[in-house]
Design a protein around this motif. Structure first.
Motif, PDB file in Angstrom:
ATOM      1  N   ASP A 180       0.863  -1.181   0.000  1.00  0.00           N
ATOM      2  CA  ASP A 180       0.000   0.000   0.000  1.00  0.00           C
ATOM      3  C   ASP A 180       0.895   1.225   0.000  1.00  0.00           C
ATOM      4  O   ASP A 180       1.608   1.456   0.973  1.00  0.00           O
ATOM      5  N   ALA A 181       0.869   1.996  -1.058  1.00  0.00           N
ATOM      6  CA  ALA A 181       1.817   3.111  -1.162  1.00  0.00           C
ATOM      7  C   ALA A 181       1.113   4.449  -0.949  1.00  0.00           C
ATOM      8  O   ALA A 181      -0.059   4.617  -1.291  1.00  0.00           O
ATOM      9  N   ILE A 182       1.853   5.385  -0.383  1.00  0.00           N
ATOM     10  CA  ILE A 182       1.375   6.772  -0.305  1.00  0.00           C
ATOM     11  C   ILE A 182       2.256   7.579  -1.250  1.00  0.00           C
ATOM     12  O   ILE A 182       3.478   7.616  -1.103  1.00  0.00           O
TER      13      ILE A 182
ATOM     14  N   SER B  19       7.447  11.903  -4.479  1.00  0.00           N
ATOM     15  CA  SER B  19       7.898  10.892  -3.544  1.00  0.00           C
ATOM     16  C   SER B  19       6.844   9.807  -3.382  1.00  0.00           C
ATOM     17  O   SER B  19       5.649  10.064  -3.536  1.00  0.00           O
ATOM     18  N   CYS B  20       7.311   8.591  -3.091  1.00  0.00           N
ATOM     19  CA  CYS B  20       6.396   7.481  -2.840  1.00  0.00           C
ATOM     20  C   CYS B  20       6.985   6.628  -1.727  1.00  0.00           C
ATOM     21  O   CYS B  20       8.204   6.469  -1.645  1.00  0.00           O
ATOM     22  N   THR B  21       6.140   6.068  -0.894  1.00  0.00           N
ATOM     23  CA  THR B  21       6.664   5.268   0.219  1.00  0.00           C
ATOM     24  C   THR B  21       7.328   3.971  -0.255  1.00  0.00           C
ATOM     25  O   THR B  21       8.009   3.317   0.521  1.00  0.00           O
ATOM     26  N   CYS B  22       7.166   3.597  -1.523  1.00  0.00           N
ATOM     27  CA  CYS B  22       7.895   2.427  -2.050  1.00  0.00           C
ATOM     28  C   CYS B  22       9.358   2.791  -2.305  1.00  0.00           C
ATOM     29  O   CYS B  22      10.200   1.928  -2.495  1.00  0.00           O
ATOM     30  N   LYS B  23       9.664   4.090  -2.331  1.00  0.00           N
ATOM     31  CA  LYS B  23      11.018   4.663  -2.498  1.00  0.00           C
ATOM     32  C   LYS B  23      11.599   4.564  -3.914  1.00  0.00           C
ATOM     33  O   LYS B  23      12.629   5.148  -4.217  1.00  0.00           O
TER      34      LYS B  23
ATOM     35  N   PRO C  28       8.804   8.261 -12.249  1.00  0.00           N
ATOM     36  CA  PRO C  28       7.626   7.850 -11.491  1.00  0.00           C
ATOM     37  C   PRO C  28       7.468   6.328 -11.415  1.00  0.00           C
ATOM     38  O   PRO C  28       7.658   5.632 -12.412  1.00  0.00           O
ATOM     39  N   CYS C  29       7.162   5.836 -10.218  1.00  0.00           N
ATOM     40  CA  CYS C  29       6.897   4.400 -10.035  1.00  0.00           C
ATOM     41  C   CYS C  29       5.460   4.137 -10.464  1.00  0.00           C
ATOM     42  O   CYS C  29       4.710   5.062 -10.785  1.00  0.00           O
ATOM     43  N   VAL C  30       5.049   2.881 -10.408  1.00  0.00           N
ATOM     44  CA  VAL C  30       3.702   2.509 -10.839  1.00  0.00           C
ATOM     45  C   VAL C  30       2.651   3.243  -9.994  1.00  0.00           C
ATOM     46  O   VAL C  30       1.604   3.667 -10.508  1.00  0.00           O
ATOM     47  N   HIS C  31       2.949   3.441  -8.696  1.00  0.00           N
ATOM     48  CA  HIS C  31       1.996   4.125  -7.813  1.00  0.00           C
ATOM     49  C   HIS C  31       1.854   5.596  -8.198  1.00  0.00           C
ATOM     50  O   HIS C  31       0.753   6.140  -8.192  1.00  0.00           O
ATOM     51  N   ALA C  32       2.984   6.217  -8.519  1.00  0.00           N
ATOM     52  CA  ALA C  32       2.952   7.640  -8.890  1.00  0.00           C
ATOM     53  C   ALA C  32       2.205   7.819 -10.208  1.00  0.00           C
ATOM     54  O   ALA C  32       1.477   8.806 -10.389  1.00  0.00           O
TER      55      ALA C  32
HETATM   56 ZN   LIG Z   1       5.726   3.805  -5.516  1.00  0.00          ZN
END
Ligand SMILES: [Zn+2]
Length: 252
Positions: free
Chosen positions: A165-167, A174-178, A186-190
């Motif tokens: 679960d990412a913020i 920034s993303c909590t997955c780092k 950008p990561c998949v969450h971003a």
């Molecule tokens: Zn992420």
């Protein structure tokens, strides 16, 4: 911040040869490339438990904790090896036997050719990012479908998937997955958060979140300069005084 890295691949080879365990090498890899400290700790604890004799080597000899992706303090982007140095090293294999002037001429002409090829390649690119990074983003984009994204406030989004679960904070990139913080891409969450934030303009928002160092414009700029050969000294003109003043003492 001053940061000193170590080639991930070289340490892996050392571990392979020194401790001769495929399972240990796998664990080392998992810990080295982990983005989050908790993830690193999980794999490192595993190493400590199963291979206690390796810990001294990892902690004292290679300063593994400091050099792993999760702990490294500087801007690592996605580069964890010294491949570029190896390439130059390989190039110099023969040339290092040459007399000094011939060796420098060789370096100048090879670098000149490399710059020319890369400049041409970069010049033809019409996408905002370099082709490899465009492909990376496309692959990440394909993974977004199954994620559930919830907006929390003006900048933050909660992106839920099965494993994590990412913020995401779109403002601070920034993303909590780092992954986003370290690779500056950008990561998949971003990307999921960007889609939720600006459904009409997602592409533009995604590009704005990428480091400028991935931009094709920067790629072209890196090779913008032409490398000229040094002509014979009979053609040298306008030599600065501080250069003519230098006395080179040769050894025979
Ligand atoms: Zn992420």
């Amino acid at each position: 911040m001053d940061s000193h890295g170590e080639c991930y691949w070289h340490v892996k080879q050392n571990i392979k040869h020194r401790f001769k365990s495929a399972a240990l090498t796998k664990l080392y890899k998992k810990a080295a490339i982990a983005y989050r400290i908790e993830e690193f700790n999980k794999h490192f604890d595993h190493i400590c438990k199963i291979y206690p004799r390796v810990v001294k080597y990892l902690e004292n000899d290679v300063k593994f904790k400091k050099l792993s992706r999760a702990h490294f303090g500087g801007n690592w982007f996605e580069v964890m090896t010294s491949n570029i140095v190896e390439t130059v090293n390989n190039l110099m294999r023969k040339a290092r036997e040459y007399p000094i002037i011939a060796m420098i001429d060789f370096i100048i002409s090879t670098m000149g050719q490399w710059f020319l090829t890369r400049r041409r390649e970069a010049y033809d690119v019409t996408t905002p990012l370099t082709p490899k990074r465009e492909e990376t983003l496309r692959k990440i984009w394909d993974e977004v479908g199954s994620l559930i994204t919830l907006q929390l406030n003006e900048n933050e989004y909660n992106v839920m998937c099965r494993e994590f679960d990412a913020i995401v904070n779109l403002r601070s990139k920034s993303c909590t997955c780092k992954n986003f913080d370290i690779e500056k891409l950008p990561c998949v969450h971003a990307i999921a958060a960007a889609g939720k934030s600006q459904p009409q303009n997602t592409g533009e928002l995604i590009y704005s979140m990428c480091s400028k160092f991935y931009a094709s414009e920067y790629w072209l700029l890196a090779y913008a300069e032409t490398i000229y050969h040094v002509p014979p000294n009979s053609q040298w003109t306008n030599i600065p005084e501080d250069v003519t003043a230098i006395q080179v003492i040769g050894t025979t």
